[in-house]
Design a protein around this motif. Sequence first.
Motif, PDB file in Angstrom:
ATOM      1  N   UNK A  54     -52.143  14.632 -52.504  1.00  0.00           N
ATOM      2  CA  UNK A  54     -51.128  13.809 -53.153  1.00  0.00           C
ATOM      3  C   UNK A  54     -50.114  14.633 -53.932  1.00  0.00           C
ATOM      4  N   UNK A  55     -50.379  15.922 -54.071  1.00  0.00           N
ATOM      5  CA  UNK A  55     -49.418  16.797 -54.745  1.00  0.00           C
ATOM      6  C   UNK A  55     -49.747  18.238 -54.387  1.00  0.00           C
ATOM      7  N   UNK A  56     -48.835  19.129 -54.732  1.00  0.00           N
ATOM      8  CA  UNK A  56     -49.059  20.555 -54.498  1.00  0.00           C
ATOM      9  C   UNK A  56     -49.722  21.177 -55.722  1.00  0.00           C
ATOM     10  N   UNK A  57     -50.000  22.453 -55.630  1.00  0.00           N
ATOM     11  CA  UNK A  57     -50.632  23.151 -56.754  1.00  0.00           C
ATOM     12  C   UNK A  57     -49.671  23.361 -57.922  1.00  0.00           C
ATOM     13  N   UNK A  58     -48.364  23.238 -57.659  1.00  0.00           N
ATOM     14  CA  UNK A  58     -47.378  23.431 -58.730  1.00  0.00           C
ATOM     15  C   UNK A  58     -46.770  22.098 -59.167  1.00  0.00           C
ATOM     16  N   UNK A  59     -47.591  21.052 -59.251  1.00  0.00           N
ATOM     17  CA  UNK A  59     -47.118  19.717 -59.604  1.00  0.00           C
ATOM     18  C   UNK A  59     -46.452  19.707 -60.972  1.00  0.00           C
ATOM     19  N   UNK A  60     -45.305  19.004 -61.057  1.00  0.00           N
ATOM     20  CA  UNK A  60     -44.571  18.902 -62.320  1.00  0.00           C
ATOM     21  C   UNK A  60     -45.265  17.936 -63.262  1.00  0.00           C
ATOM     22  N   UNK A  61     -45.053  18.172 -64.556  1.00  0.00           N
ATOM     23  CA  UNK A  61     -45.647  17.324 -65.580  1.00  0.00           C
ATOM     24  C   UNK A  61     -44.600  16.999 -66.633  1.00  0.00           C
ATOM     25  N   UNK A  62     -44.840  15.927 -67.405  1.00  0.00           N
ATOM     26  CA  UNK A  62     -44.032  15.630 -68.581  1.00  0.00           C
ATOM     27  C   UNK A  62     -42.555  15.435 -68.305  1.00  0.00           C
ATOM     28  N   UNK A  63     -41.721  16.019 -69.187  1.00  0.00           N
ATOM     29  CA  UNK A  63     -40.277  15.837 -69.103  1.00  0.00           C
ATOM     30  C   UNK A  63     -39.674  16.358 -67.823  1.00  0.00           C
ATOM     31  N   UNK A  64     -40.174  17.494 -67.343  1.00  0.00           N
ATOM     32  CA  UNK A  64     -39.657  18.048 -66.085  1.00  0.00           C
ATOM     33  C   UNK A  64     -39.877  17.081 -64.928  1.00  0.00           C
ATOM     34  N   UNK A  65     -41.032  16.437 -64.941  1.00  0.00           N
ATOM     35  CA  UNK A  65     -41.346  15.487 -63.882  1.00  0.00           C
ATOM     36  C   UNK A  65     -40.377  14.301 -63.909  1.00  0.00           C
ATOM     37  N   UNK A  66     -40.153  13.737 -65.103  1.00  0.00           N
ATOM     38  CA  UNK A  66     -39.286  12.567 -65.194  1.00  0.00           C
ATOM     39  C   UNK A  66     -37.826  12.902 -64.893  1.00  0.00           C
ATOM     40  N   UNK A  67     -37.386  14.093 -65.312  1.00  0.00           N
ATOM     41  CA  UNK A  67     -36.024  14.501 -64.970  1.00  0.00           C
ATOM     42  C   UNK A  67     -35.846  14.609 -63.464  1.00  0.00           C
ATOM     43  N   UNK A  68     -36.867  15.132 -62.796  1.00  0.00           N
ATOM     44  CA  UNK A  68     -36.788  15.276 -61.350  1.00  0.00           C
ATOM     45  C   UNK A  68     -36.838  13.916 -60.658  1.00  0.00           C
ATOM     46  N   UNK A  69     -37.627  12.998 -61.197  1.00  0.00           N
ATOM     47  CA  UNK A  69     -37.723  11.653 -60.617  1.00  0.00           C
ATOM     48  C   UNK A  69     -36.376  10.940 -60.683  1.00  0.00           C
ATOM     49  N   UNK A  70     -35.772  10.903 -61.884  1.00  0.00           N
ATOM     50  CA  UNK A  70     -34.499  10.197 -62.024  1.00  0.00           C
ATOM     51  C   UNK A  70     -33.372  10.938 -61.307  1.00  0.00           C
ATOM     52  N   UNK A  71     -33.436  12.259 -61.312  1.00  0.00           N
ATOM     53  CA  UNK A  71     -32.438  13.039 -60.570  1.00  0.00           C
ATOM     54  C   UNK A  71     -32.519  12.770 -59.088  1.00  0.00           C
ATOM     55  N   UNK A  72     -33.742  12.670 -58.564  1.00  0.00           N
ATOM     56  CA  UNK A  72     -33.924  12.387 -57.138  1.00  0.00           C
ATOM     57  C   UNK A  72     -33.442  10.982 -56.801  1.00  0.00           C
ATOM     58  N   UNK A  73     -33.708  10.020 -57.701  1.00  0.00           N
ATOM     59  CA  UNK A  73     -33.222   8.655 -57.480  1.00  0.00           C
ATOM     60  C   UNK A  73     -31.705   8.603 -57.414  1.00  0.00           C
TER      61      UNK A  73
END
Length: 503
Positions: A227-246
């Motif tokens: 369900x994810x790679x070994x370098x899975x994002x967490x916290x703020x970085x994850x949410x920035x990437x989610x909204x940026x991707x959207x």
Amino acid sequence: MTLTHDAPSVAGSAADLDHKHLPPTSPQLYNQDLAPTQTAGRRWTAYSIFTLWANDVHSLGNYGFALGLFALGLGGWQILLALGIGAILLFALLNFSGFMGHKTGVPFPVMSRIAFGIHGAQIPALIRGAVAIAWFGIQTYLASLVLRVLLIALVPSLKEMDTNSILGLSSLGWITFIGLWIIQVFIVSYGMDMIRKYEAFAGPVILVTMVSLAVWMFFQAGSSISWSTDNALQGGDMWREIFGAGALWVSIYATFVLNFCDFTRSSKTRKSIVKGNFWGIPINTLLFGGIVVVLAGAQYRINGQIIASPSDIVETIPNTFLLVMAALALLILTVAVNLMANFVAPIYALTNLFPKRLNFRRAGLISALIGLVILPWNLYNNPVVIVYFLGGLGALLGPLFGVIMADYWLIRKAKVNVPELYTEVKDGAYFYKNGFNPRAIIAFAVAATISLLIAFVPALAALSSFSWFFAAGIAAIVYLAIADRNRTFHDVSGEPIAVPSVH
């Protein structure tokens, strides 16, 4: 030559229509392909709209984008959330854009006359057309690569024809490119209705193929995925990437939200647009996201690698027959995407530029010839061209959208005098100053400058994912602030504009 109407649809009261003469139609602005779609000619149903997205959402470029999110560290649920956010925003934008086409029945270059003026509309039409025509050539080239793999798999001796170079392309490369080029020109030569039929045929083929590929990969991975790679994002970085991707998911469709009216002008009802968009965007995007998660997660489970495209998986299929079928499906897909995303827009742009000399078929042939003579494989292999030329043109689409939507929905309240879109009389609703609306051009220029800065200035890179929204929003705000609100005109019926005819 003058326009007549079948029902009240022009400025003024219904009683006035009995004695009010419609303005003379200019041959510089009108031909049958630019005319509003006749009610009897509206054949696009909800299924027609759905199959547009059944093809386009599942394009190889979109798979490359979404699989890249897995590589960046987003897991399965985060990818689905990002795509879901983008799909909801896109669903709303496409409905607003689509309703414009249904109400007026006109293609994008004519629609642009409302805000930019009868001659100023050449600006958005040519920008949209230039972006599309370059990508038409590039996408045809990318499809030819798949066809090359397919032909070599069937006839290994053909590999010898893939080793030389003629203007940057091998002999086999030229054969496959020209072959696909001819197929697309043939389809387009029969007009929008043939494109509709092709999309309707291709949509189910693509959905079945991609779902089958995902199921096959799932079992190849032992009925389990990562369900994810070994370098899975967490916290703020994850949410920035989610909204940026959207946000990027919306930006990918910056071309379509601009000229969606080219297709919805032939829609039977507004309901068909909403229904087709609903199944084609939110629902289909989630299906697309599920396929991405399975493909990426299964491959990562098998060998710890991250695939870049479904074509990478197709090349590894051990059964020649299944490989051929999958490759054919990818070819069908790429042609479908190219026809609607990159062929229709330049056809209407050229027809709008030379309405007395060009029709849909001739403009299609010229568009295809331009897509050939620019040697698109050399463009694709040149990062400078892709980033600065095509990237720069792409950055201008948001400002165009902001001006056109603000003018249509917020200033004119969706009231349009359709016959005056085709006249050059100086007191016409859309003549402005010599056929150009300076206020729309100013708003576009201001927002375009900011959009280009966001796109190319490294210090603003953090905003790049949201550049389309900034550009569209700024253009709309500036235009609303400076627009001449005294030039607001009304139609009579409030219903889809009655269709003019030429006598």
